[in-house]
Design a protein around this motif. Structure first.
Motif, PDB file in Angstrom:
ATOM      1  N   TYR A 133      36.173  63.921  17.941  1.00 48.19           N
ATOM      2  CA  TYR A 133      36.005  62.773  17.047  1.00 48.19           C
ATOM      3  C   TYR A 133      36.630  61.523  17.648  1.00 48.19           C
ATOM      4  O   TYR A 133      37.516  61.580  18.512  1.00 48.19           O
ATOM      5  CB  TYR A 133      36.631  63.061  15.676  1.00 48.19           C
ATOM      6  N   SER A 140      32.508  56.511  18.050  1.00 47.03           N
ATOM      7  CA  SER A 140      32.086  57.741  17.395  1.00 47.03           C
ATOM      8  C   SER A 140      30.608  58.007  17.645  1.00 47.03           C
ATOM      9  O   SER A 140      30.208  59.133  17.964  1.00 47.03           O
ATOM     10  CB  SER A 140      32.363  57.651  15.889  1.00 47.03           C
ATOM     11  N   SER A 162      32.411  63.994  14.236  1.00 45.27           N
ATOM     12  CA  SER A 162      32.936  62.632  14.238  1.00 45.27           C
ATOM     13  C   SER A 162      32.313  61.725  13.186  1.00 45.27           C
ATOM     14  O   SER A 162      33.027  60.976  12.491  1.00 45.27           O
ATOM     15  CB  SER A 162      32.751  62.003  15.620  1.00 45.27           C
ATOM     16  N   LEU A 165      33.467  62.614   9.765  1.00 43.36           N
ATOM     17  CA  LEU A 165      34.838  62.152   9.554  1.00 43.36           C
ATOM     18  C   LEU A 165      34.869  60.659   9.241  1.00 43.36           C
ATOM     19  O   LEU A 165      35.708  60.206   8.451  1.00 43.36           O
ATOM     20  CB  LEU A 165      35.695  62.458  10.791  1.00 43.36           C
ATOM     21  N   GLN A 166      33.968  59.887   9.841  1.00 43.08           N
ATOM     22  CA  GLN A 166      33.892  58.457   9.550  1.00 43.08           C
ATOM     23  C   GLN A 166      33.704  58.231   8.050  1.00 43.08           C
ATOM     24  O   GLN A 166      34.319  57.345   7.456  1.00 43.08           O
ATOM     25  CB  GLN A 166      32.724  57.826  10.318  1.00 43.08           C
ATOM     26  N   ILE A 189      40.925  67.574   8.993  1.00 44.24           N
ATOM     27  CA  ILE A 189      39.998  67.785  10.106  1.00 44.24           C
ATOM     28  C   ILE A 189      39.853  69.269  10.413  1.00 44.24           C
ATOM     29  O   ILE A 189      38.746  69.747  10.719  1.00 44.24           O
ATOM     30  CB  ILE A 189      40.444  67.006  11.360  1.00 44.24           C
TER      31      ILE A 189
END
Length: 264
Positions: A133, A140, A162, A165-166, A189
């Motif tokens: 990530y 990303s 990634s 996660l954004q 995560i």
């Protein structure tokens, strides 16, 4: 005569065998501190258990290690010869596929992914590339593009992290996504990694519920080497935390970020 009739009646009654228990699966993780900080393998095992599945994970992990190192030292090849795994999960050092350490590291990384994927295929095991990530949105996107291309080149499934996660970073929740150092995985995560992998292997998203991981919750300084280790094995350092509990609310947040499988 009566005894004979009873025997014939018993023979004619259909036998209803109990449903056999689901077979246990074995998974091998190959990676670095992005894999072991927060102990993604153990979180995956616990998440699977919370969903009625029996999974036992091993890992070959070392801080700062690259997949090329695992090809060169033969550790993955030996592990695959020693034990029958249902899946091999590869995770590259952060930045290698973005050429962060020079153009040579990109080539070495893609070559290593192909080599390890080939080793897995030769042993009858399916390989996956678990993404890393980047915090910056443009970085990303570039990372996901590079990781996806490497997986396609190697002929294996890519588990993107990634971009999910954004989106998740903007979600208010109690657990931190990253470690206090701002680089390594926090509990969030590690759970995202586990949920993405669970969906890939099970074909469906996990059902959200509270669950506890009773295994070492490794920090950046772990004492781990490239030797094969069970996800729940005693840690080298006695200061390593021994468990973590994931509340149902956080599991819900992560599961909601997973794409709906095609055909669902």
């Amino acid at each position: 005569m009566r005894l004979l009739i009873i025997i014939l009646v018993l023979i004619s009654i259909p036998c209803r065998a109990a449903n056999p228990p689901e077979s246990q699966q074995f998974v091998l993780f190959v990676g670095n501190s992005l894999t072991y900080v927060g102990n993604t393998p153990a979180v995956f095992d616990a998440l699977a258990a919370a969903n009625g599945k029996s999974v036992e994970s091993d890992m070959i992990v070392q801080g700062g290690a690259t997949l090329a190192q695992r090809v060169n030292d033969g550790s993955v090849a030996r592990a695959l010869e020693t034990k029958r795994y249902d899946a091999v999960v590869l995770q590259e050092r952060g930045g290698d596929l973005l050429c962060s350490f020079g153009p040579a590291c990109c080539l070495e990384s893609r070559k290593a992914i192909k080599s390890l994927a080939s080793l897995a295929a030769d042993s009858g095991t399916k390989a996956y590339l678990l993404g890393s990530y980047q915090g910056n949105p443009s970085a990303s996107q570039a990372l996901v593009s590079a990781e996806s291309a490497a997986a396609v080149e190697a002929g294996i499934s890519y588990l993107e992290v990634s971009e999910k996660l954004q989106v998740l970073r903007s979600t208010p929740q109690e657990f931190a996504w990253t470690d206090p150092d701002g680089v390594h995985p926090g509990p969030g995560i590690a759970l995202l990694n586990a949920a993405v992998l669970y969906q890939a292997l099970a074909g469906t998203a996990p059902v959200p519920s509270t669950f506890t991981v009773n295994a070492p919750i490794y920090e950046a300084t772990s004492g781990l080497t490239e030797s094969v280790r069970g996800a729940a094995d005693p840690p080298p350092l006695t200061t390593t935390p021994a468990s973590v509990t994931y509340p149902e609310e956080l599991v819900h947040i992560v599961v909601d970020a997973l794409p709906v499988p095609a055909g669902s």
